[in-house]
Design a protein around this motif. Structure first.
Motif, PDB file in Angstrom:
ATOM      1  N   ALA A  40      61.125  55.557  13.446  1.00 19.77           N
ATOM      2  CA  ALA A  40      60.544  56.591  12.032  1.00 19.77           C
ATOM      3  C   ALA A  40      61.950  56.335  10.883  1.00 19.77           C
ATOM      4  N   ILE A  41      62.904  56.942  11.315  1.00 17.59           N
ATOM      5  CA  ILE A  41      63.620  57.193   9.855  1.00 17.59           C
ATOM      6  C   ILE A  41      63.831  55.992   9.640  1.00 17.59           C
ATOM      7  N   ALA A  42      64.152  54.661  10.348  1.00 16.07           N
ATOM      8  CA  ALA A  42      64.641  53.550   9.725  1.00 16.07           C
ATOM      9  C   ALA A  42      63.849  53.176   8.859  1.00 16.07           C
ATOM     10  N   LYS A  43      62.455  53.044   9.266  1.00 14.30           N
ATOM     11  CA  LYS A  43      60.783  52.533   8.296  1.00 14.30           C
ATOM     12  C   LYS A  43      61.368  53.527   7.148  1.00 14.30           C
ATOM     13  N   LEU A  44      61.143  54.691   7.079  1.00 11.90           N
ATOM     14  CA  LEU A  44      61.206  55.767   6.119  1.00 11.90           C
ATOM     15  C   LEU A  44      62.860  55.276   5.222  1.00 11.90           C
ATOM     16  N   LYS A  45      63.098  54.906   5.631  1.00 10.93           N
ATOM     17  CA  LYS A  45      64.750  54.264   4.583  1.00 10.93           C
ATOM     18  C   LYS A  45      64.619  53.451   4.045  1.00 10.93           C
ATOM     19  N   GLU A  46      63.819  52.874   5.019  1.00 14.47           N
ATOM     20  CA  GLU A  46      63.647  50.656   4.408  1.00 14.47           C
ATOM     21  C   GLU A  46      62.905  51.165   3.262  1.00 14.47           C
ATOM     22  N   ARG A  47      61.711  52.312   3.426  1.00 16.83           N
ATOM     23  CA  ARG A  47      60.755  51.971   2.050  1.00 16.83           C
ATOM     24  C   ARG A  47      61.407  53.104   0.935  1.00 16.83           C
ATOM     25  N   GLY A  48      62.726  53.603   1.294  1.00 20.24           N
ATOM     26  CA  GLY A  48      63.686  53.903   0.010  1.00 20.24           C
ATOM     27  C   GLY A  48      63.206  55.628   0.197  1.00 20.24           C
ATOM     28  N   VAL A  49      62.950  56.743   0.759  1.00 27.47           N
ATOM     29  CA  VAL A  49      63.176  57.516   1.295  1.00 27.47           C
ATOM     30  C   VAL A  49      64.934  57.841   1.634  1.00 27.47           C
ATOM     31  N   LYS A  50      65.073  59.255   0.407  1.00 28.74           N
ATOM     32  CA  LYS A  50      66.420  59.524   0.606  1.00 28.74           C
ATOM     33  C   LYS A  50      66.894  60.195   1.880  1.00 28.74           C
ATOM     34  N   GLU A  51      67.927  60.060   2.996  1.00 19.59           N
ATOM     35  CA  GLU A  51      68.516  60.689   4.014  1.00 19.59           C
ATOM     36  C   GLU A  51      68.559  62.343   3.983  1.00 19.59           C
ATOM     37  N   SER A  52      68.338  62.248   2.173  1.00 18.16           N
ATOM     38  CA  SER A  52      69.124  64.042   1.739  1.00 18.16           C
ATOM     39  C   SER A  52      66.405  64.488   1.973  1.00 18.16           C
ATOM     40  N   ASN A  53      66.708  63.940   1.735  1.00 21.68           N
ATOM     41  CA  ASN A  53      64.597  64.289   1.463  1.00 21.68           C
ATOM     42  C   ASN A  53      64.100  63.681   3.415  1.00 21.68           C
ATOM     43  N   ILE A  54      64.826  63.345   3.900  1.00 20.08           N
ATOM     44  CA  ILE A  54      64.069  63.528   5.572  1.00 20.08           C
ATOM     45  C   ILE A  54      64.892  65.214   5.844  1.00 20.08           C
ATOM     46  N   ASP A 182      59.399  41.411  28.004  1.00 22.49           N
ATOM     47  CA  ASP A 182      58.520  41.828  26.496  1.00 22.49           C
ATOM     48  C   ASP A 182      58.526  43.336  26.486  1.00 22.49           C
ATOM     49  N   LYS A 183      59.535  43.579  25.214  1.00 16.30           N
ATOM     50  CA  LYS A 183      59.432  45.192  25.503  1.00 16.30           C
ATOM     51  C   LYS A 183      58.712  45.714  24.567  1.00 16.30           C
ATOM     52  N   GLY A 184      58.102  45.610  23.979  1.00 13.36           N
ATOM     53  CA  GLY A 184      56.655  46.548  23.651  1.00 13.36           C
ATOM     54  C   GLY A 184      57.542  46.661  21.860  1.00 13.36           C
ATOM     55  N   HIS A 185      56.536  47.545  21.240  1.00 11.30           N
ATOM     56  CA  HIS A 185      56.267  47.190  20.315  1.00 11.30           C
ATOM     57  C   HIS A 185      57.005  49.518  19.609  1.00 11.30           C
ATOM     58  N   ASN A 186      58.098  49.857  18.845  1.00  8.59           N
ATOM     59  CA  ASN A 186      58.402  50.874  18.364  1.00  8.59           C
ATOM     60  C   ASN A 186      56.972  51.840  17.587  1.00  8.59           C
ATOM     61  N   HIS A 187      56.736  52.102  18.020  1.00  9.16           N
ATOM     62  CA  HIS A 187      55.475  53.184  17.005  1.00  9.16           C
ATOM     63  C   HIS A 187      55.582  54.164  16.304  1.00  9.16           C
ATOM     64  N   GLY A 188      57.042  54.074  16.552  1.00  7.67           N
ATOM     65  CA  GLY A 188      57.564  55.390  15.468  1.00  7.67           C
ATOM     66  C   GLY A 188      58.442  54.751  14.025  1.00  7.67           C
ATOM     67  N   GLU A 189      58.176  53.559  14.353  1.00 10.49           N
ATOM     68  CA  GLU A 189      57.835  52.584  12.946  1.00 10.49           C
ATOM     69  C   GLU A 189      56.905  52.441  11.971  1.00 10.49           C
ATOM     70  N   ASP A 190      55.906  52.632  12.990  1.00  8.67           N
ATOM     71  CA  ASP A 190      55.064  52.351  12.544  1.00  8.67           C
ATOM     72  C   ASP A 190      54.294  54.104  11.426  1.00  8.67           C
ATOM     73  N   TRP A 191      54.956  55.021  12.303  1.00  6.53           N
ATOM     74  CA  TRP A 191      54.818  56.364  11.340  1.00  6.53           C
ATOM     75  C   TRP A 191      55.189  55.734  10.824  1.00  6.53           C
ATOM     76  N   GLY A 192      56.555  55.787  10.516  1.00  4.77           N
ATOM     77  CA  GLY A 192      57.482  56.085   9.545  1.00  4.77           C
ATOM     78  C   GLY A 192      56.788  55.502   8.035  1.00  4.77           C
ATOM     79  N   LEU A 193      56.259  54.307   8.614  1.00  6.54           N
ATOM     80  CA  LEU A 193      55.242  53.697   7.414  1.00  6.54           C
ATOM     81  C   LEU A 193      54.069  54.093   7.033  1.00  6.54           C
TER      82      LEU A 193
END
Ligand code: DLZ
Length: 206
Positions: A40-54, A182-193
């Motif tokens: 989730a954090i990786a996708k938040l940051k990828e979309r520009g959310v600042k660390e200080s705002n997480i 198949d390792k599956g998919h990290n749904h946390g990434e979807d939640w960040g987006l």
């Protein structure tokens, strides 16, 4: 066999650079939680959310998530770590080891008082794995209803990051940690987006 399931990509590229997002996670089933929060954090940051705002906070189990989300949204006097790296290092389960049980009191690494500014979205992350009693059913039902109530009552989008898995393997695969080829998919990434998209909607739609 391929599947038709899953989210399709938004045609809009949502910009999170102005958004504040809280992640509230349970500490049950640590390995899976860690992967989901990291995703989730990786996708938040990828979309520009600042660390200080997480802001990342933890509670013992999923049952505690709705109350915590409600309090964090209300700007209660919670404490937050100073940056995401502290938080990742300090997802803070205490001890270590591979026990799926919740660990002891979190270590307050780099703790600062959370600025009393509103959040644009909250991500509630928990991992419920069915056991041999009815506990699972009751917690799944009450938590999902309560999280929906929090977002409708407060007007702040609450992303439903609660896995309700029948087996350990189901939970692992939904965090990208599958034990098979198949390792599956990290749904946390979807939640960040989803948090960035819904936070942006909340800004526009008030
Ligand atoms: C008690 C319990 C059980 C049996 N299983 C889980 C679980 O799989 N995932 C989870 O997040 N929490 C679990 N809990 C703990 C409850 O959510 C809650 O923390 C306690 O009942 C205390 O209110």
């Amino acid at each position: 066999m391929s599947t038709i399931k899953g989210i399709s990509q938004s045609p809009v590229h949502y910009d999170g650079s102005d958004l504040r997002v809280a992640i509230i996670h349970a500490r049950w089933n640590k390995t899976v939680i860690e992967a989901l929060v990291t995703g989730a954090i990786a996708k938040l940051k990828e979309r520009g959310v600042k660390e200080s705002n997480i802001v990342v906070e933890s509670v013992p189990g999923s049952y505690e998530l709705p109350w915590a989300c409600s309090k964090v949204i209300a700007g209660a006097h919670v404490q937050a770590n100073s940056n995401v790296n502290d938080l990742l290092g300090g997802l803070n389960f205490g001890g270590g080891g591979s026990s799926p049980k919740p660990a002891s009191t979190p270590v307050p690494a780099g703790v600062v008082t959370m600025p009393n500014e509103p959040f644009d979205a909250v991500i509630a992350i928990g991992v419920l794995i069915k056991g041999s009693t009815m506990h699972f059913e009751y917690i799944c039902d009450s938590v999902s209803h309560a999280l929906m109530k929090v977002q409708l009552d407060t007007g702040v989008p609450v992303i439903f990051g609660v896995l309700t898995a029948l087996t350990d393997d189901q939970a692992l695969e939904r965090a990208g940690l599958g034990r098979g080829e198949d390792k599956g998919h990290n749904h946390g990434e979807d939640w960040g987006l989803a948090a960035v998209e819904m936070g942006s909607h909340a800004r526009r739609w008030g």
